[in-house]
Scaffold this motif. Sequence first.
Motif, short mmCIF file in Angstrom:
data_model
loop_
_atom_site.label_atom_id
_atom_site.label_comp_id
_atom_site.label_asym_id
_atom_site.label_seq_id
_atom_site.Cartn_x
_atom_site.Cartn_y
_atom_site.Cartn_z
N VAL A 8 10.15 -11.11 3.20
CA VAL A 8 10.14 -10.56 2.34
C VAL A 8 8.18 -11.24 1.51
O VAL A 8 9.30 -11.83 0.93
CB VAL A 8 10.39 -9.45 1.15
CG1 VAL A 8 8.77 -8.96 0.46
CG2 VAL A 8 11.06 -8.11 1.51
N VAL A 39 5.89 -4.10 0.91
CA VAL A 39 6.25 -4.78 0.75
C VAL A 39 5.00 -4.91 2.53
O VAL A 39 4.85 -4.21 3.66
CB VAL A 39 7.40 -4.19 0.68
CG1 VAL A 39 8.63 -5.46 1.46
CG2 VAL A 39 7.99 -3.62 -0.03
N LYS A 49 10.44 -4.92 10.26
CA LYS A 49 10.33 -3.62 9.37
C LYS A 49 11.46 -2.56 9.85
O LYS A 49 11.84 -2.60 9.23
CB LYS A 49 9.58 -2.92 9.87
CG LYS A 49 8.15 -4.38 9.58
CD LYS A 49 6.66 -3.71 9.55
CE LYS A 49 6.57 -3.59 10.65
NZ LYS A 49 5.78 -4.67 11.62
N GLU A 57 4.91 -8.86 -2.40
CA GLU A 57 5.06 -7.61 -3.02
C GLU A 57 4.63 -7.04 -3.60
O GLU A 57 4.72 -7.43 -4.63
CB GLU A 57 6.93 -6.18 -2.90
CG GLU A 57 7.37 -7.71 -3.52
CD GLU A 57 8.99 -6.97 -3.78
OE1 GLU A 57 8.69 -5.90 -3.45
OE2 GLU A 57 10.01 -7.16 -3.57
N ASP A 78 14.93 -8.99 0.09
CA ASP A 78 14.97 -7.82 -1.15
C ASP A 78 14.12 -6.79 -1.13
O ASP A 78 13.43 -7.50 -1.38
CB ASP A 78 15.42 -9.37 -2.38
CG ASP A 78 16.27 -9.77 -2.42
OD1 ASP A 78 17.67 -9.78 -2.52
OD2 ASP A 78 15.90 -11.64 -2.02
N LEU A 79 14.86 -5.77 -1.30
CA LEU A 79 13.85 -4.39 -2.00
C LEU A 79 14.70 -3.65 -2.66
O LEU A 79 15.63 -3.59 -2.67
CB LEU A 79 14.31 -4.05 -0.79
CG LEU A 79 13.18 -2.71 -0.59
CD1 LEU A 79 11.48 -2.93 -0.82
CD2 LEU A 79 12.93 -2.00 1.04
N LYS A 80 14.24 -3.25 -3.68
CA LYS A 80 14.09 -2.23 -4.37
C LYS A 80 12.91 -0.21 -4.41
O LYS A 80 12.05 -0.72 -4.26
CB LYS A 80 14.11 -2.19 -5.95
CG LYS A 80 15.41 -3.52 -6.32
CD LYS A 80 15.37 -3.18 -7.80
CE LYS A 80 15.91 -4.41 -8.41
NZ LYS A 80 16.25 -4.29 -9.58
N HIS A 106 7.23 1.75 -9.19
CA HIS A 106 8.33 0.33 -9.59
C HIS A 106 9.19 0.49 -10.80
O HIS A 106 9.32 -0.13 -11.38
CB HIS A 106 7.95 -0.87 -8.71
CG HIS A 106 8.52 -1.73 -8.21
ND1 HIS A 106 8.87 -0.98 -6.57
CD2 HIS A 106 8.83 -2.59 -7.90
CE1 HIS A 106 9.74 -1.80 -6.08
NE2 HIS A 106 10.07 -2.83 -6.64
N VAL A 140 6.34 -0.23 3.82
CA VAL A 140 6.78 -1.52 4.54
C VAL A 140 5.73 -1.77 5.89
O VAL A 140 5.50 -1.43 6.83
CB VAL A 140 7.96 -1.60 5.12
CG1 VAL A 140 8.51 -2.76 5.75
CG2 VAL A 140 8.30 -1.47 3.70
N GLU A 172 18.66 -0.14 -2.38
CA GLU A 172 18.01 -1.59 -2.85
C GLU A 172 19.16 -2.81 -1.85
O GLU A 172 20.06 -1.67 -1.36
CB GLU A 172 17.93 -2.03 -4.58
CG GLU A 172 19.39 -2.21 -4.62
CD GLU A 172 19.84 -2.67 -6.12
OE1 GLU A 172 18.88 -3.56 -6.35
OE2 GLU A 172 20.35 -1.90 -7.15
N VAL A 202 7.56 3.69 -0.88
CA VAL A 202 6.81 3.05 -0.68
C VAL A 202 6.51 2.11 0.69
O VAL A 202 7.10 2.52 1.68
CB VAL A 202 8.58 1.62 -1.21
CG1 VAL A 202 8.45 0.25 -0.87
CG2 VAL A 202 8.81 1.81 -2.37
#
Length: 555
Positions: free
Chosen positions: A526, A519, A341, A529, A322-324, A297, A333, A304, A331
């Motif tokens: 979310v 995540v 998802k 995470e 919100d996700l990066k 990260h 999920v 994103e 990553v």
Amino acid sequence: MKANGTYQALLAKYNLAPATNAQVSAALGNKNGSTNNVDTGKTGFSFDWAYFFSLFAQKDFWAATVTVVALSALAWGISVILGMAVALGRQSRHLWVRKTLDIYVWFFRSLPLLVLLIFVYNAPQVIPELRTLVGSPFMAGLIALVLSETAYISEIHRGGLSAVAGGQGEAGRALGLPWGAVQRHILIPQAFRVALPSLGNELVTIIKLTSLVSVISLTEILLVGQRLYTQNFKVLETLAAVALYYVLLVTVFDQALKVFERRLDFRRRGLKTKLASAGTLGALELPVPAPRTSTPHEGEVVIETRSERKSFGQTEVLKGVDLKVHKGEVVAVIGPSGSGKTTMIRTLNAMESIDAGEVLYKGAPVGYKVSSAGLHKPVPDKQMARTRERIGMVFQQFNLFPHKTVLENVAFAPRHLGSALDADVRANALAQLRKVGMDAHADKYPHQLSGGQQQRVAIARALAMSPDVMLFDEPTSALDPELVDEVLQVMTELASEGLTMVVVTHEMRFAREVADWVVFMDQGMVVEEGPAAGIFDHPQRERTQRFLTRVMATS
């Protein structure tokens, strides 16, 4: 008197000489009912076999047969092409296109062909400019047949397109192919193969319908027969010959189509390969890669989402996600079924559009532009395709193209979209297959592989585009338990090479041991995470704890 007038009218129509008294007597018989077809002096009808067989040496019949072949083949071929265009147009996102084509199909399927033939042939009387186009009976007949048959054949194509798995089109779009290329190279070939038996039946129908074109004086088989039996009154013999001409034509076309159908059957093409190598489909042996040492990260953000929202009807599936995803990280999920998802990962390459918020690839919107009013509008298809070239995707159901070999599947998109030489494209495809342990099966077809092998080919196909990030949508969920490990091993090795990956998965062991960042999603949000070790060993949210306790207990 009336009968004689009708007879004279027939002679005038077909420009024939009147029958002699002997011919009339021979055809109709005398008052005692005897005919000169009967050489034994008995009363009744005798079939004139000599005359019947002589009709197969008639030049006029064979010339008419050529006309029927040309008319049928042209009408069928043109209608097949136009019918596919109509079928695709009826799937258009533009309402006016769909409605216009719906009306066309409804109208020409309702209109009798006989009426249409007469109308088209006489159209130049109303619009003289059409005379050069439909001035001849052949062209008028061809245009009328095409107008009518396109409507029927479009329905056949629509059924064929519906029979192709929906994932086929998605797989093509995920490779960065524009809409036209997806239709031309993926969907249409498969739909045409499915529809071919029905299309062949429609060709038979067209051959028989050509007999109606005689009403506009086209010299086809039936009209030649009519001209003959109005001269000699041997109606049964002549019509029997006419029928046999049509039977022969239908038989020849039918056999040709069956040969063509067999050639299109990829299962037959792959049969010998399957038998020759059935014993070589062993399990994949890949070394376990060394653990990754990169800091999760951190660094460049590749993809994103910001406050991402998506609804299907009244149901809101994503509620401000919100996700990066940073360069080089994996990553994972996780979350219960129905948590959003799959919808979320499909928005990352615009397989699903978003209603609000942002999805960004290297800072640029993915699949949309924002209007001055703040509304999302889709970008042109080619622009979206160029973005998808950089975002690879692997689906649950493999979605390999069944009519292409393993090597053709992997090389297809780079060959179509790139400027590299064929030799370089092939070498790259083989290299990707070698990376996933599938190069020995390059000449096989997907149906000859196990589920795990098909998924590894799907991974190689996505890698062949050299994407910046790979999306995996539950890549092992459609596999038998014993095949899961071979796919996860490939993904683990890709992770150790530094490939940026977003993986929606139910495989907790993979998420814990391979992912850099985990995540947890639930009810479209979310929930939590963080680094994999922190999420699995020290979850902060009570909902995360309950989920992990349940899934870890059953794994």
